[in-house]
Design a protein around this motif. Structure first.
Motif, PDB file in Angstrom:
ATOM      1  N   GLN A 116       3.788   7.356   4.545  1.00 24.82           N
ATOM      2  CA  GLN A 116       4.119   5.980   4.173  1.00 24.82           C
ATOM      3  C   GLN A 116       5.512   5.979   3.548  1.00 24.82           C
ATOM      4  OE1 GLN A 116       4.903   3.119   3.778  1.00 24.82           O
ATOM      5  NE2 GLN A 116       4.379   2.435   1.736  1.00 24.82           N
ATOM      6  N   ALA A 156       9.367   0.652   2.486  1.00 22.33           N
ATOM      7  CA  ALA A 156       9.230  -0.127   1.248  1.00 22.33           C
ATOM      8  C   ALA A 156      10.313  -1.190   1.204  1.00 22.33           C
ATOM      9  CB  ALA A 156       9.346   0.775   0.024  1.00 22.33           C
ATOM     10  N   THR A 166       1.535  -1.471   0.868  1.00 23.06           N
ATOM     11  CA  THR A 166       0.926  -0.152   0.661  1.00 23.06           C
ATOM     12  C   THR A 166      -0.577  -0.204   0.869  1.00 23.06           C
ATOM     13  OG1 THR A 166       2.667   0.532  -0.884  1.00 23.06           O
ATOM     14  CG2 THR A 166       0.552   1.667  -1.053  1.00 23.06           C
ATOM     15  N   HIS A 194       2.480   9.416   0.397  1.00 22.08           N
ATOM     16  CA  HIS A 194       3.125   8.175  -0.026  1.00 22.08           C
ATOM     17  C   HIS A 194       4.488   8.495  -0.625  1.00 22.08           C
ATOM     18  CE1 HIS A 194       3.455   4.132  -1.867  1.00 22.08           C
ATOM     19  NE2 HIS A 194       3.902   4.776  -2.942  1.00 22.08           N
ATOM     20  N   SER A 252       7.158   7.720  -2.889  1.00 17.42           N
ATOM     21  CA  SER A 252       7.482   6.902  -4.054  1.00 17.42           C
ATOM     22  C   SER A 252       8.934   7.166  -4.428  1.00 17.42           C
ATOM     23  CB  SER A 252       6.523   7.220  -5.201  1.00 17.42           C
ATOM     24  OG  SER A 252       6.725   6.340  -6.282  1.00 17.42           O
ATOM     25  N   ALA A 309       3.239   0.028  -6.960  1.00 18.15           N
ATOM     26  CA  ALA A 309       2.731   0.382  -5.628  1.00 18.15           C
ATOM     27  C   ALA A 309       2.127   1.783  -5.642  1.00 18.15           C
ATOM     28  CB  ALA A 309       3.848   0.295  -4.594  1.00 18.15           C
ATOM     29  N   GLU A 310       2.790   2.710  -6.341  1.00 15.61           N
ATOM     30  CA  GLU A 310       2.262   4.077  -6.424  1.00 15.61           C
ATOM     31  C   GLU A 310       0.937   4.108  -7.183  1.00 15.61           C
ATOM     32  OE1 GLU A 310       3.609   8.563  -7.924  1.00 15.61           O
ATOM     33  OE2 GLU A 310       4.968   6.863  -8.198  1.00 15.61           O
ATOM     34  N   ALA A 368      -1.782   2.575  -5.090  1.00 14.10           N
ATOM     35  CA  ALA A 368      -2.138   3.480  -3.993  1.00 14.10           C
ATOM     36  C   ALA A 368      -3.145   4.519  -4.471  1.00 14.10           C
ATOM     37  CB  ALA A 368      -0.886   4.159  -3.447  1.00 14.10           C
TER      38      ALA A 368
END
Length: 349
Positions: free
Chosen positions: A78, A81, A102, A120, A122, A167-168, A171
């Motif tokens: 992912q 962003a 996300t 992910h 970040s 978002a992190e 997730a």
């Protein structure tokens, strides 16, 4: 044959990840907003000639948009962003889309039932932004940026930092609730020759001392003031770290990906000494020389990862020819006869 999906396939980092995956023999699915936009996907298709690459249309704001791209994949990266750093409406332009996008990707991974792990992407900005005073701090993956401080004080680019941080966190929350194996990687400035025709922001920042571009110099100064340091890792190493963490069965949680900790004044001094034949613009003399903090990649290294580019010299050297080709560098003007005579006069006194 392993299969991977890279979300946001035509980006600076995503292209490097895709290239390395194809070179390792992976079948790769890549998502872009519009696969029919030949200008946007030209470099992606060129890289696709290395192996098997398939493009899928997808939009982070649309739930279910990633279903077809991730089904059958072992790993999902992912990388996409929202990145409008100077948005006048961070809540709607950055924060909500980052969180919702996300979660939409993770929902598609959950439905696919084939995805072994999600990596992910970040940012180190989710680790380092805080109100601590002084210098000498060493931060690892236990540290999180101070959301309350950013929402109250609203420093420059606060919306992007809040978006990446929330978002992190969301997730990890979703992954835990739904038993998804999620790894988060927190890269610092990613510096390396891009695989497309665009000059990415990290290159503009790394070479602004040569270009003299005041806007990028101001952004670099602002970065140090907000995040506490100017830290970097090479593009190739950052892409390698993504794949390493996807394939490492023992990996878990967050991983800072950083090779070099420095500050803007230290960077200016280094460039001036390392490349004396080129003009170096130093507009950061008002900043403190030592960085407030350093970011530790010890967890990543202890897991078995080794950086190829370990020093500032190696990282900058790797983009030097690229910088020259893009007109960033200009030769230092040799002193005139009058200036030489003046220097001799001063020395004799």
């Amino acid at each position: 044959m392993k299969k991977a999906c890279v979300i946001g396939g035509n980006g600076y980092l995503a292209l490097a990840i895709i290239k390395q995956l194809l070179e390792k023999g992976y079948h790769v699915n890549a998502t872009v907003r519009n696969p029919d936009d030949s200008a946007k996907v030209a470099y992606l298709k060129k890289i696709g000639e290395i192996g098997t690459l398939k493009l899928f249309p997808a939009d982070m704001t649309v739930e279910g948009s990633f279903d077809d791209a991730v089904i059958g994949c072992d790993y999902v990266f992912q990388v996409a962003a929202p990145t409008n750093l100077m948005s006048e409406d961070p809540e709607n332009d950055l924060i909500k889309p980052a969180i919702q996008g996300t979660l939409n990707i993770l929902r598609s991974c959950l439905k696919a039932k084939t995805v072994k792990r999600v990596v992910h992407t970040s940012s180190a900005c989710t680790v380092s932004v805080n109100q601590q005073k002084g210098t000498g701090y060493v931060l690892d993956e236990e540290a999180w940026s101070d959301i309350d401080y950013m929402l109250k004080e609203k420093p420059p680019t606060w919306g992007y930092i809040v978006a990446k941080t929330l978002a992190e966190k969301e997730a990890f929350k979703f992954a835990k609730e739904n038993k998804i194996d999620l790894i988060s990687i927190n890269p610092t400035f990613i510096i390396g020759t891009p695989l497309n025709g665009e000059v990415p922001p990290p290159i503009n920042l790394a070479l602004c001392f040569f270009s003299g571009d005041k806007m990028w110099m101001d952004i670099l100064k602002m970065t140090q003031m907000i995040s506490g340091s100017v830290s970097a890792a090479h593009l190739e190493d950052t892409a390698r770290a993504h794949i390493f963490l996807a394939e490492n069965d023992k990996a878990s949680g967050r991983y800072i990906c950083n090779a070099v900790n420095t500050s803007a004044p230290e960077l200016a001094s280094f460039l001036n000494k390392q490349y004396p034949q080129y003009k170096v613009f130093n507009d950061v003399v008002d900043l403190p020389g030592p960085a407030k903090l350093s970011l530790s990649s010890e967890k990543l290294i202890q897991a078995g990862f080794e950086f190829k580019y370990k020093s500032l010299e190696e990282i900058i050297d790797s983009i030097f020819e690229y910088g020259k080709s893009k007109g960033f560098l200009s030769k230092r003007t040799p002193p005139t006869t009058l200036e030489n005579d003046k220097c001799k006069s001063l020395l004799s006194n």
